[in-house]
Each structure stands twice: as C-alpha cells, then as structure tokens.
Design an enzyme around this catalytic site. Sequence first.
Site, short mmCIF file in Angstrom:
data_model
loop_
_atom_site.label_atom_id
_atom_site.label_comp_id
_atom_site.label_asym_id
_atom_site.label_seq_id
_atom_site.Cartn_x
_atom_site.Cartn_y
_atom_site.Cartn_z
N LYS A 77 -60.30 -47.03 -22.70
CA LYS A 77 -59.78 -47.15 -24.05
C LYS A 77 -58.80 -48.30 -24.15
O LYS A 77 -58.44 -48.75 -25.23
CB LYS A 77 -59.03 -45.86 -24.43
N GLY A 78 -58.33 -48.77 -22.99
CA GLY A 78 -57.19 -49.68 -22.96
C GLY A 78 -57.33 -50.99 -23.70
O GLY A 78 -56.33 -51.57 -24.12
N GLU A 134 -61.56 -56.39 -21.08
CA GLU A 134 -60.72 -55.43 -20.36
C GLU A 134 -59.26 -55.59 -20.76
O GLU A 134 -58.87 -56.64 -21.26
CB GLU A 134 -60.85 -55.70 -18.84
N ASP A 154 -56.28 -55.28 -12.05
CA ASP A 154 -55.31 -54.88 -11.05
C ASP A 154 -55.95 -55.12 -9.68
O ASP A 154 -55.95 -56.25 -9.19
CB ASP A 154 -55.00 -53.40 -11.32
N VAL A 208 -47.40 -51.60 -16.70
CA VAL A 208 -47.15 -51.91 -18.11
C VAL A 208 -47.90 -50.96 -19.04
O VAL A 208 -48.94 -50.40 -18.69
CB VAL A 208 -47.55 -53.38 -18.43
N ASP A 236 -52.02 -47.44 -21.35
CA ASP A 236 -51.32 -46.16 -21.35
C ASP A 236 -50.78 -45.79 -19.98
O ASP A 236 -51.19 -46.34 -18.96
CB ASP A 236 -52.29 -45.05 -21.77
P1 IMP Z 1 -58.59 -52.12 -11.23
O1 IMP Z 1 -59.96 -51.59 -11.05
O2 IMP Z 1 -57.68 -51.74 -10.10
O3 IMP Z 1 -58.56 -53.60 -11.52
O4 IMP Z 1 -57.97 -51.32 -12.41
C1 IMP Z 1 -58.00 -51.74 -13.69
C2 IMP Z 1 -57.66 -50.57 -14.59
O5 IMP Z 1 -56.49 -49.87 -14.11
C3 IMP Z 1 -57.28 -51.06 -15.96
O6 IMP Z 1 -58.41 -51.14 -16.81
C4 IMP Z 1 -56.28 -50.03 -16.42
O7 IMP Z 1 -56.94 -48.95 -17.03
C5 IMP Z 1 -55.62 -49.54 -15.17
N1 IMP Z 1 -54.32 -50.24 -14.95
C6 IMP Z 1 -54.02 -51.11 -13.96
N2 IMP Z 1 -52.75 -51.54 -14.06
C7 IMP Z 1 -52.23 -50.93 -15.13
C8 IMP Z 1 -50.94 -50.98 -15.78
O8 IMP Z 1 -49.99 -51.68 -15.38
N3 IMP Z 1 -50.79 -50.20 -16.89
C9 IMP Z 1 -51.79 -49.41 -17.38
N4 IMP Z 1 -53.01 -49.33 -16.82
C10 IMP Z 1 -53.22 -50.09 -15.71
MG MG Z 2 -58.82 -49.84 -18.43
#
Ligand code: IMP
Ligand code: MG
Length: 184
Positions: free
Chosen positions: A47-48, A103, A107, A157, A163
């Site tokens: 949803k982000g 997206e 992260d 964040v 969220d």
């Molecule tokens: P990744 O697969 O580790 O790159 O994760 C990405 C997902 O983690 C994003 O789409 C977010 O939903 C969540 N996420 C990563 N960092 C944050 C943050 O600082 N705040 C909120 N959601 C985050």
């Molecule tokens: Mg996300």
Amino acid sequence: MYYNRQDIKRILVSEEELAGICDRLAAQMTEDYKDSEHELVFVIVLKGSIFFATDLIRRIPLHCGIEFMKVSSYGKSTQSSGFIAVQLDLKRDITDADVVIIEDIIDSGRTLQKLRDLLLHRGAHSVKCCTLLDKPDRRVVDLEAEYVGEIIPDVFVVGYGLDYDEKYRTLPYVGELDPTVYQN
Ligand code: IMP
Ligand code: MG
C-alpha cells in the site's frame, strides 16, 4: 485518535520536496516513454506507494495502464524477513508491455528484485523500477532503480504512504519515526 507529533523525530522530505520529486520523475518518464511503441503499464505496489503513484502518474500525459500488486510487508517489525509473498497479483497479461514498478522505498532490495524478475519472466518487453525513497546502505541484493526520488540514510521513515504497523501513512510528508515508538 490524533497522531502524537513527538513520534516524528524530524521531517526528511517535505510536501514541497515531494511535489518537486514527482515533477522531476514524471518529466523524465514522459521523455523516456513518449515514443515507445509498447503499451506503458504502471504497477503500483500496495500500500505504501499509493500517494506517490497517484501524484506521479497524474503528471504523465501518456496513455498508460494502472495495475496493482501487493507483496508481504514488514507488519510490526522494522526488519525485512527476506521472505516475500505475492498477496495480490495482476489481473491482466503484461506480455510485451513497458512496465514501470512504483515502490515507496528500497531497503534490502529483495522486494523489487523479486517483482522485477517475476514481471520479466511473464514476458514484459521491459521492466523499470521507480522508487520514492532509497536506502542504499541497507542493500543486500544487487538492485538499482532507474528512477529514484530521494536517497535517505538508514532510518525508519513513515508518512506519504509509508507506515509503521499501519500507522502514520496519511502524514503529508516523510518523517523519521522516533525509535522509541518501535523499540519499546
Ligand atoms: P526490501 O524488500 O527490504 O527492499 O523492503 C522494501 C519494503 O520494506 C518497502 O516496500 C516497505 O514496505 C518496507 N520498508 C522498508 N523500509 C521502510 C521504512 O523506513 N519505513 C516504512 N517501510 C519500510
Ligand atoms: Mg512497500
């Protein structure tokens, strides 16, 4: 119940900066896709990225499709599990389309890497990634987005769609969540 303003340590990306990011990325994408012979399809990752995606796509004067996907999120934790499940899938065929995944934040990079591979495997002509925020310090896989709104430090964040435990999504800016909120 009102948000507790003290939960937000500082504003990282203001409303004005968010609008500027959308202007810049929309202009870049319009230029990149205006002459393409392929159908342009935006895949919004729920949803982000909802507020970012709607602000961004409204600035792009090209014919395009809008689709949604949902993948497993962090839930109550602020750490990626490394396991990503597709919870809501596309309702259409994307064969031969130019796909842009939208997206909220990269992260570890696992989510986008998995999505990109999946959509390429389904026969998209091209798959590019657009992210509002990027935390390169946290990357564990080799993944670069073609369109990046802003690079941020390794802090958690919230706001403008992002969220913590389904809270703070509707803040109009991106702010650093005070660690006391999730460390207790
Ligand atoms: P990744 O697969 O580790 O790159 O994760 C990405 C997902 O983690 C994003 O789409 C977010 O939903 C969540 N996420 C990563 N960092 C944050 C943050 O600082 N705040 C909120 N959601 C985050
Ligand atoms: Mg996300």
